[in-house]
Design a protein around this motif. Structure first.
Motif, PDB file in Angstrom:
ATOM      1  N   THR A  91       1.190  59.386  28.156  1.00 39.98           N
ATOM      2  CA  THR A  91       0.511  60.412  28.948  1.00 39.98           C
ATOM      3  C   THR A  91      -0.515  59.769  29.871  1.00 39.98           C
ATOM      4  O   THR A  91      -0.620  60.127  31.041  1.00 39.98           O
ATOM      5  CB  THR A  91      -0.181  61.437  28.026  1.00 39.98           C
ATOM      6  OG1 THR A  91       0.804  62.018  27.180  1.00 39.98           O
ATOM      7  CG2 THR A  91      -0.880  62.525  28.824  1.00 39.98           C
ATOM      8  N   LEU A  92      -1.254  58.799  29.347  1.00 39.59           N
ATOM      9  CA  LEU A  92      -2.247  58.096  30.156  1.00 39.59           C
ATOM     10  C   LEU A  92      -1.573  57.344  31.296  1.00 39.59           C
ATOM     11  O   LEU A  92      -2.064  57.368  32.433  1.00 39.59           O
ATOM     12  CB  LEU A  92      -3.046  57.136  29.281  1.00 39.59           C
ATOM     13  CG  LEU A  92      -4.194  56.403  29.948  1.00 39.59           C
ATOM     14  CD1 LEU A  92      -5.197  57.390  30.528  1.00 39.59           C
ATOM     15  CD2 LEU A  92      -4.879  55.481  28.972  1.00 39.59           C
ATOM     16  N   ASP A  93      -0.448  56.713  31.016  1.00 39.95           N
ATOM     17  CA  ASP A  93       0.317  56.018  32.066  1.00 39.95           C
ATOM     18  C   ASP A  93       0.715  56.996  33.167  1.00 39.95           C
ATOM     19  O   ASP A  93       0.606  56.685  34.357  1.00 39.95           O
ATOM     20  CB  ASP A  93       1.572  55.375  31.495  1.00 39.95           C
ATOM     21  CG  ASP A  93       1.265  54.173  30.617  1.00 39.95           C
ATOM     22  OD1 ASP A  93       2.189  53.754  29.891  1.00 39.95           O
ATOM     23  OD2 ASP A  93       0.134  53.671  30.661  1.00 39.95           O
ATOM     24  N   ASP A  94       1.188  58.173  32.776  1.00 43.47           N
ATOM     25  CA  ASP A  94       1.594  59.176  33.766  1.00 43.47           C
ATOM     26  C   ASP A  94       0.414  59.618  34.611  1.00 43.47           C
ATOM     27  O   ASP A  94       0.540  59.800  35.824  1.00 43.47           O
ATOM     28  CB  ASP A  94       2.217  60.387  33.076  1.00 43.47           C
ATOM     29  CG  ASP A  94       3.563  60.070  32.434  1.00 43.47           C
ATOM     30  OD1 ASP A  94       4.168  59.042  32.804  1.00 43.47           O
ATOM     31  OD2 ASP A  94       3.990  60.853  31.567  1.00 43.47           O
ATOM     32  N   LEU A  95      -0.746  59.806  33.979  1.00 44.91           N
ATOM     33  CA  LEU A  95      -1.927  60.254  34.700  1.00 44.91           C
ATOM     34  C   LEU A  95      -2.454  59.186  35.655  1.00 44.91           C
ATOM     35  O   LEU A  95      -2.871  59.482  36.771  1.00 44.91           O
ATOM     36  CB  LEU A  95      -3.030  60.672  33.731  1.00 44.91           C
ATOM     37  CG  LEU A  95      -2.758  61.941  32.921  1.00 44.91           C
ATOM     38  CD1 LEU A  95      -3.822  62.115  31.853  1.00 44.91           C
ATOM     39  CD2 LEU A  95      -2.715  63.152  33.826  1.00 44.91           C
ATOM     40  N   LEU A  96      -2.442  57.942  35.202  1.00 48.00           N
ATOM     41  CA  LEU A  96      -2.975  56.851  36.012  1.00 48.00           C
ATOM     42  C   LEU A  96      -1.970  56.330  37.032  1.00 48.00           C
ATOM     43  O   LEU A  96      -2.358  55.695  38.011  1.00 48.00           O
ATOM     44  CB  LEU A  96      -3.414  55.694  35.115  1.00 48.00           C
ATOM     45  CG  LEU A  96      -4.580  55.975  34.177  1.00 48.00           C
ATOM     46  CD1 LEU A  96      -4.815  54.789  33.266  1.00 48.00           C
ATOM     47  CD2 LEU A  96      -5.829  56.305  34.959  1.00 48.00           C
TER      48      LEU A  96
END
Length: 106
Positions: A91-96
């Motif tokens: 999820t963090l990868d998608d957001l960043l």
């Protein structure tokens, strides 16, 4: 009103047909007896019951509507349950928009 067989209900609920018969005997699912022996399950009532149970389970797991002020135009979502560290990193990868560093197991 549409009715389904015990086998169809078992497949929808991901249980065996004996469990459907037990649930019917306990009054946990909406059924109709046909000609005294044959059992049929109310499709719409069962699906509505499953949706209600799913919503209750999300609330019980701590899921609440997020009412925070947000600077984006994204819709609010129900959140709840637990996420694995991999899911959180994804999820963090998608957001960043980039890949985060993940330690390699040895």
């Amino acid at each position: 009103m549409s009715l389904m067989t015990v086998d169809q209900a078992a497949e929808l609920l991901s249980v065996c047909s004996r469990t459907v018969y037990n649930m019917a005997a306990d009054g946990r699912i909406p059924v109709v007896r046909m000609r005294g022996r044959s059992l049929r399950v109310h499709r719409e009532k069962l699906e509505a019951m499953l949706e209600d149970e799913a919503a209750a389970s999300i609330r019980a797991a701590g899921g609440v509507k997020e009412n925070t002020t947000c600077r984006t135009n994204e819709a609010t979502h129900l959140s709840g349950g637990s996420a694995t560290s991999y899911q959180l990193e994804s999820t963090l990868d998608d957001l960043l928009g980039q890949k985060t560093t993940r330690r390699q197991r040895r």
